[in-house]
Design an enzyme around this catalytic site. Structure first.
Site, PDB file in Angstrom:
ATOM      1  N   TYR A  29       0.826  -1.207   0.000  1.00 22.91           N
ATOM      2  CA  TYR A  29       0.000   0.000   0.000  1.00 22.91           C
ATOM      3  C   TYR A  29       0.862   1.260   0.000  1.00 22.91           C
ATOM      4  O   TYR A  29       0.602   2.199   0.733  1.00 22.91           O
ATOM      5  CB  TYR A  29      -0.956  -0.003   1.208  1.00 22.91           C
ATOM      6  CG  TYR A  29      -1.629  -1.337   1.401  1.00 22.91           C
ATOM      7  CD1 TYR A  29      -2.616  -1.758   0.508  1.00 22.91           C
ATOM      8  CD2 TYR A  29      -1.253  -2.191   2.434  1.00 22.91           C
ATOM      9  CE1 TYR A  29      -3.215  -3.002   0.651  1.00 22.91           C
ATOM     10  CE2 TYR A  29      -1.847  -3.434   2.574  1.00 22.91           C
ATOM     11  CZ  TYR A  29      -2.818  -3.835   1.679  1.00 22.91           C
ATOM     12  OH  TYR A  29      -3.404  -5.065   1.817  1.00 22.91           O
ATOM     13  N   TYR A 157     -12.389  -7.245   5.449  1.00 23.31           N
ATOM     14  CA  TYR A 157     -11.178  -7.320   4.622  1.00 23.31           C
ATOM     15  C   TYR A 157     -10.935  -8.782   4.293  1.00 23.31           C
ATOM     16  O   TYR A 157     -10.901  -9.632   5.184  1.00 23.31           O
ATOM     17  CB  TYR A 157      -9.951  -6.743   5.339  1.00 23.31           C
ATOM     18  CG  TYR A 157      -8.707  -6.938   4.506  1.00 23.31           C
ATOM     19  CD1 TYR A 157      -8.475  -6.126   3.396  1.00 23.31           C
ATOM     20  CD2 TYR A 157      -7.808  -7.960   4.775  1.00 23.31           C
ATOM     21  CE1 TYR A 157      -7.368  -6.330   2.585  1.00 23.31           C
ATOM     22  CE2 TYR A 157      -6.696  -8.179   3.969  1.00 23.31           C
ATOM     23  CZ  TYR A 157      -6.484  -7.353   2.878  1.00 23.31           C
ATOM     24  OH  TYR A 157      -5.395  -7.569   2.068  1.00 23.31           O
ATOM     25  N   ASP A 258     -13.857 -16.411   6.914  1.00 23.68           N
ATOM     26  CA  ASP A 258     -12.467 -16.062   6.662  1.00 23.68           C
ATOM     27  C   ASP A 258     -11.780 -15.951   8.023  1.00 23.68           C
ATOM     28  O   ASP A 258     -11.898 -14.940   8.702  1.00 23.68           O
ATOM     29  CB  ASP A 258     -12.408 -14.747   5.874  1.00 23.68           C
ATOM     30  CG  ASP A 258     -10.984 -14.311   5.580  1.00 23.68           C
ATOM     31  OD1 ASP A 258     -10.047 -14.905   6.141  1.00 23.68           O
ATOM     32  OD2 ASP A 258     -10.813 -13.349   4.792  1.00 23.68           O
ATOM     33  N   LYS A 287      -2.130 -16.688   7.454  1.00 21.37           N
ATOM     34  CA  LYS A 287      -1.350 -15.895   8.407  1.00 21.37           C
ATOM     35  C   LYS A 287      -0.585 -16.746   9.433  1.00 21.37           C
ATOM     36  O   LYS A 287       0.514 -17.165   9.130  1.00 21.37           O
ATOM     37  CB  LYS A 287      -2.241 -14.835   9.038  1.00 21.37           C
ATOM     38  CG  LYS A 287      -2.598 -13.756   8.002  1.00 21.37           C
ATOM     39  CD  LYS A 287      -2.982 -12.419   8.610  1.00 21.37           C
ATOM     40  CE  LYS A 287      -2.848 -11.322   7.572  1.00 21.37           C
ATOM     41  NZ  LYS A 287      -4.105 -10.842   7.014  1.00 21.37           N
TER      42      LYS A 287
HETATM   43  C1  LIG Z   1      -4.514 -10.889   5.631  1.00 21.02           C
HETATM   44  C2  LIG Z   1      -5.874 -11.358   5.318  1.00 21.02           C
HETATM   45  C3  LIG Z   1      -6.196 -11.887   4.054  1.00 21.02           C
HETATM   46  C4  LIG Z   1      -5.196 -11.949   2.918  1.00 21.02           C
HETATM   47  O1  LIG Z   1      -4.111 -12.781   3.199  1.00 21.02           O
HETATM   48  P1  LIG Z   1      -2.724 -12.595   2.393  1.00 21.02           P
HETATM   49  O2  LIG Z   1      -1.881 -13.734   2.878  1.00 21.02           O
HETATM   50  O3  LIG Z   1      -2.198 -11.254   2.771  1.00 21.02           O
HETATM   51  O4  LIG Z   1      -3.043 -12.685   0.956  1.00 21.02           O
HETATM   52  C5  LIG Z   1      -7.489 -12.322   3.843  1.00 21.02           C
HETATM   53  N1  LIG Z   1      -8.417 -12.258   4.822  1.00 21.02           N
HETATM   54  C6  LIG Z   1      -8.128 -11.779   6.049  1.00 21.02           C
HETATM   55  C7  LIG Z   1      -9.193 -11.762   7.089  1.00 21.02           C
HETATM   56  C8  LIG Z   1      -6.868 -11.296   6.334  1.00 21.02           C
HETATM   57  O5  LIG Z   1      -6.601 -10.772   7.542  1.00 21.02           O
END
Ligand SMILES: *Cc1c(COP(=O)(O)O)cnc(C)c1O
Length: 439
Positions: A29, A157, A258, A287
């Site tokens: 970013y 997100y 997610d 993550k």
């Molecule tokens: C960080 C994140 C993503 C994207 O993961 P990347 O490994 O950065 O592509 C998707 N969803 C959530 C909730 C996240 O925190």
């Protein structure tokens, strides 16, 4: 030259590298060329980052939710090294390997019971793409291609690729920049703030009405459970997640959770959905999956989702990254999961929560501060106005801490292995930022 023993570098060399970085290396970013220089990290160990001049900083960000065990953990280092002695990578099309199978066994055992099928992706963003593709293929396989829109929440997100951006918060996710190319999904307002907030009946009705209005075209529901991370660091009551589960059932659509940020204990439960005692039909993890060592994520789904989409045209899930199920990443992920489960991670997260809560007390009442909140090992200061990133970073670095604010948010998610003292440093740095906001 890098002095390997000290992890230090001559000031001239450090300057040269940072200058090249600013001119040629794109950061997240960020504009190009860079408007403010990135800090140069030459080593990391335990919960500390070492900068080129020898400065040590406690990493209050866990490298963006990932390094839950800290850096250079001997068990994780050994897992990578051992796998390296066998093979670094092999294609996953038509081939498999013990590292992937071992990790899949762990994920199936550890995630809610109905999730039994594992797709390995190479990043969180791709895991969400795969989840969306699963939901769409699920309907296409049933001859219902008109079911192609997802219901989601504002303030979310889900990653930066185009499929993911379309379900990110329309404002934070800069939909206006790409409005002509993004898929059009259905957005409900953000849930009312507060993990402990009483459910708002009017909000629940609104959710339900929105699902009804789009029932004929709905392919699924996608949200982050209980904590909306990078879209605003908002915590919401598990009751709303239960309502979304009910709506998914009512409309016969998959619920996609997610858990990329919330997974592996960060919120005080192993999974965000554990707060609401429910299971999704599709779940994304990433993550902290590899303890912050390598890029890897996974999308899990139920037997029903898998068999339904497999029965359709093509007879397969149409996705296959080159580095799918990378053995190095899979090995370290298994080691990270075993390490997490071998420790009392819940006590560690609770201890971080207690320290953050105690030290941030009163922060919300300071001038310039809109809110201060803590859930699990996540502490957030929300300013009334966007903060000066550089100024905040200098302030927290003076406290020996690394944090990365964005917009109005200054927040920490410490590695679980932080000592009381280290978490205290992070909390004090956050409080110092809160105090500085009204100045
Ligand atoms: C960080 C994140 C993503 C994207 O993961 P990347 O490994 O950065 O592509 C998707 N969803 C959530 C909730 C996240 O925190």
């Amino acid at each position: 030259m890098i002095d390997l023993k000290l992890g230090r570098m001559s000031p001239a060399e450090s300057e040269r590298l940072r200058a090249f970085d600013g001119e040629h290396v794109w950061h997240p970013y960020a504009p190009m060329p860079a408007t403010s220089p990135a800090e140069l990290v030459v080593e990391a160990s335990g919960v500390r980052l070492t900068l080129a001049d020898g400065t040590e900083l406690i990493d209050g960000m866990s490298s963006w939710w990932a390094a839950i065990h800290g850096y250079r953990n001997p068990v994780l280092d050994a897992a990578v090294t051992a796998q390296l002695g066998k093979m670094a990578h092999v294609m996953f099309g038509g081939l498999t390997h013990p590292a992937a199978i071992g990790l899949a066994e762990r994920l199936v055992a550890l995630t809610p019971e109905p999730l039994t099928k594992v797709f390995f992706a190479d990043s969180g963003s791709v895991a969400v793409e795969v989840a969306i593709k699963m939901a769409l293929q699920y309907w296409r396989a049933q001859g219902r291609p008109e079911r192609h829109r997802l219901l989601t929440l504002r303030g979310g997100y889900h990653g930066d690729t185009f499929g993911d951006m379309a379900v990110c918060d329309p404002v934070n996710g800069m939909h206006q920049l790409f409005s002509d190319v993004l898929a059009r999904h259905v957005f409900a307002p953000s849930p009312p703030l507060g993990y402990l907030a009483e459910p708002d009946e009017a909000y629940l009705k609104e959710l339900s009405a929105l699902a009804d209005a789009h029932a004929h075209e709905l392919a699924g529901i996608i949200v982050e459970p209980v904590v909306q991370g990078a879209g605003g660091m908002r915590f919401y009551a598990p009751e709303y997640l239960r309502a979304l589960r009910d709506l998914a059932d009512e409309h016969g659509v998959p619920l996609i959770l997610d858990e990329i940020a919330t997974g592996f204990g960060r919120t005080g439960e192993l999974w965000g959905c554990d707060h609401a005692e429910l299971a999704p039909d599709i779940m994304c993890v990433g993550k902290a999956l590899t303890g912050g060592y390598m890029t890897m994520a996974a999308t899990l789904c139920t037997e029903r989702v898998a068999t339904t989409l497999t029965s359709g045209e093509g007879g397969a899930l149409m996705h296959g990254p080159t580095f799918m199920a990378n053995p190095l990443a899979a090995s370290v992920a298994s080691a990270s999961i075993d390490l997490l489960l071998s420790r009392d991670w819940r006590a560690e997260v609770d201890a971080i929560e207690a320290i953050l809560t105690a030290r941030l007390e009163g922060a919300a009442d300071l001038p310039g501060v809109a809110d201060a909140r803590v859930l699990g090992a996540i502490g957030v200061i929300e300013a009334e106005e966007p903060v000066d990133t550089r100024a905040v970073q200098e302030l927290v670095m003076d406290h020996g801490v690394w944090l990365r604010p964005f917009g109005k948010l200054v927040y920490a998610m410490p590695p679980y292995v932080c000592t009381e003292d280290e978490t205290g440093h992070i909390a004090d740095a956050l409080y110092a930022v809160a105090e500085s906001l009204g100045a």
